[in-house]
Design a protein around this motif. Structure first.
Motif, PDB file in Angstrom:
ATOM      1  N   VAL A  98       0.838  -1.207   0.000  1.00  0.00           N
ATOM      2  CA  VAL A  98       0.000   0.000   0.000  1.00  0.00           C
ATOM      3  C   VAL A  98       0.872   1.255   0.000  1.00  0.00           C
ATOM      4  O   VAL A  98       0.604   2.220  -0.724  1.00  0.00           O
ATOM      5  N   GLY A  99       1.928   1.215   0.796  1.00  0.00           N
ATOM      6  CA  GLY A  99       2.767   2.397   0.950  1.00  0.00           C
ATOM      7  C   GLY A  99       3.540   2.804  -0.293  1.00  0.00           C
ATOM      8  O   GLY A  99       4.066   3.919  -0.376  1.00  0.00           O
ATOM      9  N   ARG A 100       3.600   1.911  -1.282  1.00  0.00           N
ATOM     10  CA  ARG A 100       4.305   2.233  -2.528  1.00  0.00           C
ATOM     11  C   ARG A 100       3.369   2.258  -3.727  1.00  0.00           C
ATOM     12  O   ARG A 100       3.799   2.483  -4.856  1.00  0.00           O
ATOM     13  N   ALA A 101       2.079   2.018  -3.476  1.00  0.00           N
ATOM     14  CA  ALA A 101       1.135   1.839  -4.588  1.00  0.00           C
ATOM     15  C   ALA A 101       1.024   3.081  -5.471  1.00  0.00           C
ATOM     16  O   ALA A 101       0.901   2.966  -6.700  1.00  0.00           O
ATOM     17  N   LEU A 102       1.069   4.255  -4.855  1.00  0.00           N
ATOM     18  CA  LEU A 102       0.867   5.464  -5.663  1.00  0.00           C
ATOM     19  C   LEU A 102       2.041   5.726  -6.611  1.00  0.00           C
ATOM     20  O   LEU A 102       1.904   6.490  -7.564  1.00  0.00           O
ATOM     21  N   GLU A 103       3.182   5.067  -6.366  1.00  0.00           N
ATOM     22  CA  GLU A 103       4.305   5.190  -7.312  1.00  0.00           C
ATOM     23  C   GLU A 103       3.961   4.551  -8.665  1.00  0.00           C
ATOM     24  O   GLU A 103       4.642   4.805  -9.659  1.00  0.00           O
ATOM     25  N   SER A 179      -9.232   3.062  -0.735  1.00  0.00           N
ATOM     26  CA  SER A 179      -8.522   4.160  -1.382  1.00  0.00           C
ATOM     27  C   SER A 179      -7.856   3.667  -2.668  1.00  0.00           C
ATOM     28  O   SER A 179      -7.759   2.456  -2.921  1.00  0.00           O
ATOM     29  N   VAL A 180      -7.364   4.603  -3.451  1.00  0.00           N
ATOM     30  CA  VAL A 180      -6.636   4.246  -4.671  1.00  0.00           C
ATOM     31  C   VAL A 180      -5.455   3.346  -4.339  1.00  0.00           C
ATOM     32  O   VAL A 180      -5.240   2.299  -4.965  1.00  0.00           O
ATOM     33  N   ALA A 181      -4.688   3.706  -3.327  1.00  0.00           N
ATOM     34  CA  ALA A 181      -3.507   2.908  -2.964  1.00  0.00           C
ATOM     35  C   ALA A 181      -3.920   1.508  -2.501  1.00  0.00           C
ATOM     36  O   ALA A 181      -3.288   0.508  -2.877  1.00  0.00           O
ATOM     37  N   GLU A 182      -4.962   1.431  -1.709  1.00  0.00           N
ATOM     38  CA  GLU A 182      -5.416   0.126  -1.218  1.00  0.00           C
ATOM     39  C   GLU A 182      -5.947  -0.739  -2.356  1.00  0.00           C
ATOM     40  O   GLU A 182      -5.735  -1.958  -2.377  1.00  0.00           O
ATOM     41  N   ILE A 184      -5.057  -0.627  -5.548  1.00  0.00           N
ATOM     42  CA  ILE A 184      -3.911  -1.092  -6.347  1.00  0.00           C
ATOM     43  C   ILE A 184      -3.205  -2.236  -5.633  1.00  0.00           C
ATOM     44  O   ILE A 184      -2.889  -3.266  -6.246  1.00  0.00           O
ATOM     45  N   ALA A 185      -2.954  -2.069  -4.331  1.00  0.00           N
ATOM     46  CA  ALA A 185      -2.249  -3.094  -3.572  1.00  0.00           C
ATOM     47  C   ALA A 185      -3.028  -4.407  -3.589  1.00  0.00           C
ATOM     48  O   ALA A 185      -2.462  -5.485  -3.833  1.00  0.00           O
ATOM     49  N   TYR A 186      -4.329  -4.309  -3.356  1.00  0.00           N
ATOM     50  CA  TYR A 186      -5.151  -5.524  -3.304  1.00  0.00           C
ATOM     51  C   TYR A 186      -5.175  -6.214  -4.668  1.00  0.00           C
ATOM     52  O   TYR A 186      -4.958  -7.419  -4.792  1.00  0.00           O
ATOM     53  N   LEU A 187      -5.458  -5.434  -5.705  1.00  0.00           N
ATOM     54  CA  LEU A 187      -5.545  -5.998  -7.051  1.00  0.00           C
ATOM     55  C   LEU A 187      -4.239  -6.678  -7.450  1.00  0.00           C
ATOM     56  O   LEU A 187      -4.241  -7.757  -8.063  1.00  0.00           O
ATOM     57  N   SER A 188      -3.113  -6.075  -7.071  1.00  0.00           N
ATOM     58  CA  SER A 188      -1.803  -6.592  -7.502  1.00  0.00           C
ATOM     59  C   SER A 188      -1.420  -7.888  -6.784  1.00  0.00           C
ATOM     60  O   SER A 188      -0.429  -8.520  -7.156  1.00  0.00           O
ATOM     61  N   ARG A 189      -2.200  -8.269  -5.778  1.00  0.00           N
ATOM     62  CA  ARG A 189      -1.958  -9.568  -5.136  1.00  0.00           C
ATOM     63  C   ARG A 189      -2.551 -10.697  -5.975  1.00  0.00           C
ATOM     64  O   ARG A 189      -2.186 -11.861  -5.812  1.00  0.00           O
TER      65      ARG A 189
END
Ligand code: MN
Length: 232
Positions: A98-103, A179-182, A184-189
């Motif tokens: 999550v902490g890097r998702a917005l990158e 959130s957007v970051a969450e 992205i993180a979830y989808l990328s799993r």
């Protein structure tokens, strides 16, 4: 390389203040990501894990302040608007924290997840896939992409939609359940994200039907607006 048939065209979206365009790969959509919309769809807005469905790349169609027209699609008598924050992925990846998702975000836009609600709900209630309700050509008019690098922090902004000048949807992207970051993180799993992917982050409350001839005006603060007429 010779192709047996003509290859499908690349669908692109314009980028604010840039000459290059954004080539659309896959379009992921988050379901029920605002509590008030979950309730209006007859579901509890619990913070269950997010769920996703997809649209084909040919759903994406360029919209903007200059009016465009999309066809009233076949097979429906209940064609709905869903105004949404759209995220354009610039860098792929799997298991993104999550902490890097917005990158991984190239930019943001305002878009519409147009829905054949009668077909979606019939499929939902029968435990069938949603494709006929959600995944059809030109079902995702999207405005110009604004680069994340130019926007800076972008977690709060008014999101609105009017139809023929009458207010229909009004909320704030800060009310996203995931959130957007969450997201992205979830989808990328579950799926390795690729550059060019699009994520439509879900719609706030106020979804409703449109008829041929109606004009929808959607906007998100700092992302400009889109004007989309429903054709015949
Ligand atoms: Mn949606």
């Amino acid at each position: 390389m010779e192709y047996a048939v003509s290859p499908a065209p690349i669908h692109t979206l314009a980028i604010a203040d840039r000459p290059e365009t954004f080539p659309v790969n896959r379009v992921f959509c988050v379901g029920r990501n605002y509590a008030a919309h979950a309730r209006e769809m007859g579901k509890d807005p619990e913070r269950d894990p997010p769920f996703f469905f997809m649209k084909p790349a040919n759903a994406a169609v360029q919209a903007g302040e200059v009016e465009i027209s999309i066809p009233y699609p076949p097979g429906t008598a209940n064609f709905h608007h869903e105004i949404e924050l759209v995220v354009a992925i610039g860098k792929g990846g799997a298991d993104i924290p999550v902490g890097r998702a917005l990158e991984h975000v190239y930019g943001y836009a305002v878009g519409l997840d147009m829905t054949r609600r009668d077909l979606q709900l019939e499929a939902r209630d029968k435990g069938r896939p949603w494709e006929f309700g959600k995944s059809f050509p030109k079902s995702a008019p999207i405005g110009r992409i604004h680069r994340a690098a130019d926007l800076g922090v972008f977690s709060s902004a008014a999101i609105t939609l009017t139809v023929n000048g009458q207010p229909r949807q009004s909320s704030d992207i800060s009310k996203l359940i995931w959130s957007v970051a969450e997201s992205i993180a979830y989808l990328s799993r579950y799926d390795t994200l690729e550059a060019g992917d699009i994520i439509m982050t879900g719609t706030p409350e106020g979804v409703n039907s449109v008829q041929a001839g109606d004009v929808m005006r959607g906007a998100i603060d700092r992302l400009g607006g889109i004007v989309v007429r429903v054709g015949q």
